[in-house]
Design a protein around this motif. Structure first.
Motif, short mmCIF file in Angstrom:
data_model
loop_
_atom_site.label_atom_id
_atom_site.label_comp_id
_atom_site.label_asym_id
_atom_site.label_seq_id
_atom_site.Cartn_x
_atom_site.Cartn_y
_atom_site.Cartn_z
N ASP A 151 75.27 40.34 42.75
CA ASP A 151 74.25 39.32 42.47
C ASP A 151 73.34 39.81 41.34
OD1 ASP A 151 72.72 41.26 43.65
OD2 ASP A 151 71.97 40.02 45.28
N ARG B 85 70.87 42.95 46.08
CA ARG B 85 69.42 42.77 46.29
C ARG B 85 69.09 41.53 47.12
NH1 ARG B 85 69.05 42.45 39.70
NH2 ARG B 85 67.11 41.28 39.73
N ARG C 228 60.97 37.57 43.40
CA ARG C 228 62.31 38.15 43.58
C ARG C 228 63.37 37.06 43.51
NH1 ARG C 228 63.11 41.61 48.75
NH2 ARG C 228 65.06 42.09 47.68
N THR D 217 55.64 51.55 53.14
CA THR D 217 56.56 50.89 52.20
C THR D 217 57.98 51.43 52.35
OG1 THR D 217 54.77 50.57 50.63
CG2 THR D 217 57.00 50.53 49.73
N THR E 60 53.44 42.95 49.27
CA THR E 60 54.66 42.95 50.09
C THR E 60 55.87 43.41 49.28
OG1 THR E 60 53.79 41.16 51.42
CG2 THR E 60 56.16 41.51 51.51
N TYR E 61 55.97 42.91 48.07
CA TYR E 61 57.09 43.33 47.22
C TYR E 61 56.59 43.94 45.92
CZ TYR E 61 59.60 40.22 50.38
OH TYR E 61 60.10 39.62 51.49
N PHE E 62 57.25 45.02 45.52
CA PHE E 62 57.08 45.55 44.17
C PHE E 62 58.49 45.65 43.61
CE2 PHE E 62 56.30 49.06 41.05
CZ PHE E 62 55.47 48.32 40.23
N ASN E 63 58.75 44.85 42.60
CA ASN E 63 60.10 44.60 42.13
C ASN E 63 60.26 45.22 40.74
OD1 ASN E 63 62.55 43.38 41.58
ND2 ASN E 63 61.75 41.28 41.54
N MET E 64 61.18 46.17 40.61
CA MET E 64 61.34 46.87 39.33
C MET E 64 62.72 46.55 38.76
SD MET E 64 59.86 50.47 40.86
CE MET E 64 59.41 51.29 39.34
N ILE E 65 62.72 45.84 37.64
CA ILE E 65 63.97 45.35 37.06
C ILE E 65 64.28 46.13 35.78
CG2 ILE E 65 65.09 43.33 36.01
CD1 ILE E 65 63.01 41.69 37.80
N SER F 121 68.45 41.66 51.19
CA SER F 121 67.14 41.89 51.82
C SER F 121 66.16 40.77 51.51
CB SER F 121 66.56 43.21 51.31
OG SER F 121 66.38 43.13 49.90
N ASN G 60 67.90 47.35 39.82
CA ASN G 60 66.72 46.82 40.49
C ASN G 60 66.31 47.76 41.62
OD1 ASN G 60 66.11 44.16 42.83
ND2 ASN G 60 64.77 44.74 41.18
N VAL G 61 65.02 48.08 41.68
CA VAL G 61 64.48 48.81 42.83
C VAL G 61 63.47 47.88 43.48
CG1 VAL G 61 63.13 50.78 43.62
CG2 VAL G 61 64.67 51.04 41.69
N VAL G 62 63.48 47.82 44.81
CA VAL G 62 62.51 46.97 45.48
C VAL G 62 61.73 47.78 46.50
CG1 VAL G 62 62.15 44.76 46.60
CG2 VAL G 62 64.28 45.17 45.40
N LEU G 63 60.41 47.67 46.43
CA LEU G 63 59.54 48.26 47.45
C LEU G 63 59.12 47.14 48.38
CD1 LEU G 63 59.58 50.53 45.36
CD2 LEU G 63 57.12 50.79 45.64
N ILE G 64 59.37 47.32 49.68
CA ILE G 64 59.06 46.27 50.64
C ILE G 64 58.05 46.80 51.66
CG2 ILE G 64 60.00 44.78 52.45
CD1 ILE G 64 62.61 44.73 50.98
#
Lengths: 233, 487
Positions: free
Chosen positions: B293, A161, B235, A150, B278-283, A164, A199-203
């Motif tokens: 944005d 954001r 997302r 990840t 695939t995505y873990f999105n923390m808002i 990506s 915002n944090v995103v795990l990809i």
């Protein structure tokens, strides 16, 4: 309009009062000191080499392309990939070149070969441009997680954001020295609870879906390709 | 008892038709093949996702305790969550009923004079039938998860909480696209189908005024909304439009950020066998000054809809531990055969059978707790150890209790009670309490066994009628002992 606005506030306030009253009636007098001990599973400690191998293997299982590289070769690798994809434009985070000498050198080297576009605009009047005129993007990453393959993005004003998310090809620079064993240990090590950004995103791969007859298809809504530039020197 | 819902939900009507739905769907061979294939696939995926039985067991115990702790502190955590979110700039709304939730969302949309909404996958918004509500107010609400998009195009409802279009095969999807999308040429190539969906939906993301999403975990400690997804539509919905509205049930709150990693790990592995999505999105906030944005406004709607009723009973409260992975339905022999639509409820399968009675009332869902073989598979695979079979038995009990008996735990208590059945069991209990009555009844039954009818309602529709023995078990054992004593 004003009346209606009051309406939903009234609904919400009343609902809040009722819901909390009902719930509190059930937990009144609860002694939270007596909750049972929660034991986490202890994962074995792995060497950095094993962690990197695991990171690459998980990402590749999820259809990401991982290219181990060096600071010197970074620009060349990106150009090769762009050429093979027939792409001549690249969107990148504004001020990426100000992060370090090596970042500046990468951007300089790319500038001479492809059309580089810094993300220096607000999305508000530029959605069409972002969706239709940006075939690829280059972003940095904050750190990464070995167990699940990840990459952690920590978007900010320089690397929005959508950088990506919207362009169909996403290049991401990952520093192997910032690899954590798993998500739990990462949160603990960096004390995330004190500093989460907007915002944090795990990809963990390119966008995908198995919603039609359990058949995997890549590029559902986000990037069709995730190209990980793994710096390990 | 106060009714949880003000007006009858459309799901109450379809849940009442359970038996009819089952007959219809069991006869559909294509549907049954689609479910069988999908469930076999998902069971295999889950099985291969855990390195050892030990890891799985430790994680399940840990996650059960995390969820139980968060529920034990639920009202306090909701207040903390609200504080943190408001501090971060996210507005919090509360709704007791589905109608209230819909009114709040419609009003937020109307204030912005917005006309187009894109929605990420949210089962809670299915619960409120938000699409219908907004459509009636002239707002287009488009589902953007590929499965949900297919289901919406087909004017159906999701048949599975994780894979909404699992009841359709690729030929059916291809036909659906060919019938509904201008210029689409029939193709069963899954990549072609997905790329078609992508083209249409990316255009919608680009134009939409509002994005609506669900929430997987709401973290009280930090005021963070976490979303788990593979496609990127979540997302998109939470990043591109100016206004983001999230909706979730009050049970989704967790206390600490550190509670998230084990829950996330069990969620994705139990659901689809993935180590992570695939995505873990923390808002944690709307767009900040200087950011280029992200939505300018973020709202969270917290919905009760019967959850506080489940909360009030210690045994039934465990229902709220659910993290919506779908493993119970994937492993359920009943779900696999009848499919997700037969239940008539938003949440199908084992979890649906124990949560829907709180949302729709036991009167609308009397049949659901009985639609189980009690094989125990759901309880065994549940990542947070909800004792689903035990809760099913409890709900059966609640549905046959006298409807005035106190305390009233469930709305619709006693809806399945039949006077004849109640009298039969009363007599049965009396007979079994008194040795004399018991002996007398056995004497009569063994002598009058020729009176046993050949047809016994539902029983003999698929089986032969049972035959009573000429002597009781007691008599046979006595005779045997006497014989042995002589030998």
């Amino acid at each position: 309009m004003t009346n209606k606005t009051t309406d939903i506030n009234v609904i919400s306030r009343r609902a809040r009062g009722n819901i909390l009253a009902k719930l509190k009636a059930e937990v009144g007098g609860a002694d939270y000191g007596k909750l049972p001990q929660e034991t986490a599973y202890v994962y074995p400690e792995c060497s950095q080499t094993d962690n990197i191998a695991q990171f690459i293997s998980e990402l590749e299982k999820n259809h990401a392309q991982v290219i181990p590289t060096t600071k010197e070769q970074m620009a060349e690798v990106i150009l090769e990939q762009l050429a093979s994809l027939n792409i001549t434009q690249l969107l990148y985070g504004e001020k990426l070149d100000e992060q370090s000498d090596y970042h500046r050198e990468v951007i300089e080297a790319l500038k001479s070969k492809v059309t580089l576009q810094p993300y220096d605009f607000s999305i508000d009047n530029n959605k069409n441009r972002l969706f239709n005129e940006c075939p690829a993007a280059l972003s940095n990453s904050r750190c990464s997680i070995a167990a699940t393959g990840t990459i952690v993005l920590w978007p900010d004003e320089n690397e929005p954001r959508s950088l990506s998310l919207v362009p169909p090809v996403h290049f991401v620079m990952v520093d192997a020295h910032k690899l954590h064993a798993d998500f739990a240990r990462l949160i603990e090590a960096e004390q995330w609870q004190d500093k989460l950004p907007t915002n944090v995103v795990l990809i963990s791969g390119p966008s995908k879906t198995a919603d039609i007859q359990q058949t995997l298809a890549y590029g559902a809504h986000g990037p069709k390709a995730l190209i990980v530039l793994l710096l390990n020197s | 008892m106060k009714h949880v819902h003000e007006e009858e939900s459309k799901y109450a009507a379809s849940a009442k038709d359970f038996r009819k739905n089952v007959t219809r769907d069991l006869a559909n061979e294509e549907l049954r093949a689609n479910f069988r294939g999908a469930m076999d696939y998902l069971m295999d995926k889950r099985k291969s996702a855990f390195s050892s039985a030990d890891e799985l067991e430790v994680l399940r115990e840990q996650c059960k305790l995390i969820k139980q702790r968060c529920l034990a502190k639920l009202p306090h955590l909701l207040e903390q969550l609200e504080d943190k979110l408001e501090h971060n700039g996210i507005k919090v709304h509360w709704a007791e009923t589905v109608t209230e939730a819909n009114e709040i969302i419609a009003q937020l949309i109307a204030e912005k004079k917005a006309k187009t909404v894109v929605k990420g996958k949210s089962m809670v918004s299915e619960e409120t039938a938000l699409n219908d509500y907004l459509e009636a107010r002239d707002v287009e609400c488009l589902e953007s998860d590929m499965g949900e998009y297919i289901v919406q195009l087909a004017k159906q409802h999701p048949s599975h909480i994780i894979m909404p279009a699992i009841h359709q095969n690729k030929q059916q999807v291809a036909q659906l696209f060919a019938d509904n999308i201008d210029g689409f040429e029939y193709s069963t190539d899954v990549d072609t189908l997905i790329q078609q969906g992508r083209t249409i939906l990316r255009d919608k993301f680009c134009q939409a005024d509002v994005g609506i999403s669900g929430v997987n975990f709401a973290v009280a400690e930090t005021g963070t909304l976490c979303l788990v997804e593979n496609e990127g539509n979540g997302r998109m919905c939470t990043t591109i439009p100016d206004l983001h509205i999230a909706i979730t049930g009050i049970e989704k709150v967790v206390e600490h950020l550190a509670d998230v990693p084990p829950l996330l790990s069990l969620l994705t592995r139990s659901a689809t066998g993935q180590a992570i999505s695939t995505y873990f999105n923390m808002i944690s906030s709307p767009r900040k000054q200087g950011e280029k944005d992200g939505p300018k406004e973020v709202h969270l709607v917290l919905l009760d809809n019967g959850r506080s009723q489940a909360f009030a009973d210690e045994e039934l409260r465990q229902t709220l531990q659910c993290i919506r992975c779908g493993a119970c339905m994937n492993h359920c022999p009943v779900y696999t055969r009848i499919g997700g639509h037969a239940y008539g409820t938003v949440y199908p399968g084992p979890i649906g059978k124990i949560i829907s009675p709180h949302m729709l009332g036991l009167d609308a869902t009397t049949n659901l707790p009985t639609a189980s073989t009690l094989c125990g598979a759901c309880g065994e695979v549940c990542p947070v150890k909800i004792p689903i079979p035990k809760i099913l038995l409890r709900l059966r009990e609640e549905s046959v209790k006298p409807n005035r008996e106190q305390p009233q735990v469930m709305q619709g208590q006693g809806a399945g009670r039949s006077a004849v059945e109640a009298i039969i069991w009363k007599i049965w209990a009396q007979v079994h309490k008194s040795p004399t009555l018991y002996a007398l009844s056995m004497w009569c039954l063994t002598r009058c066994r020729f009176l046993m009818p050949k047809k016994l309602a539902g029983w003999t529709s698929v089986r032969t009628a049972p035959k009573l023995a000429a002597t009781t078990l007691h008599q046979q054992i006595k005779a045997k002992q006497a014989k042995q004593g002589r030998g």
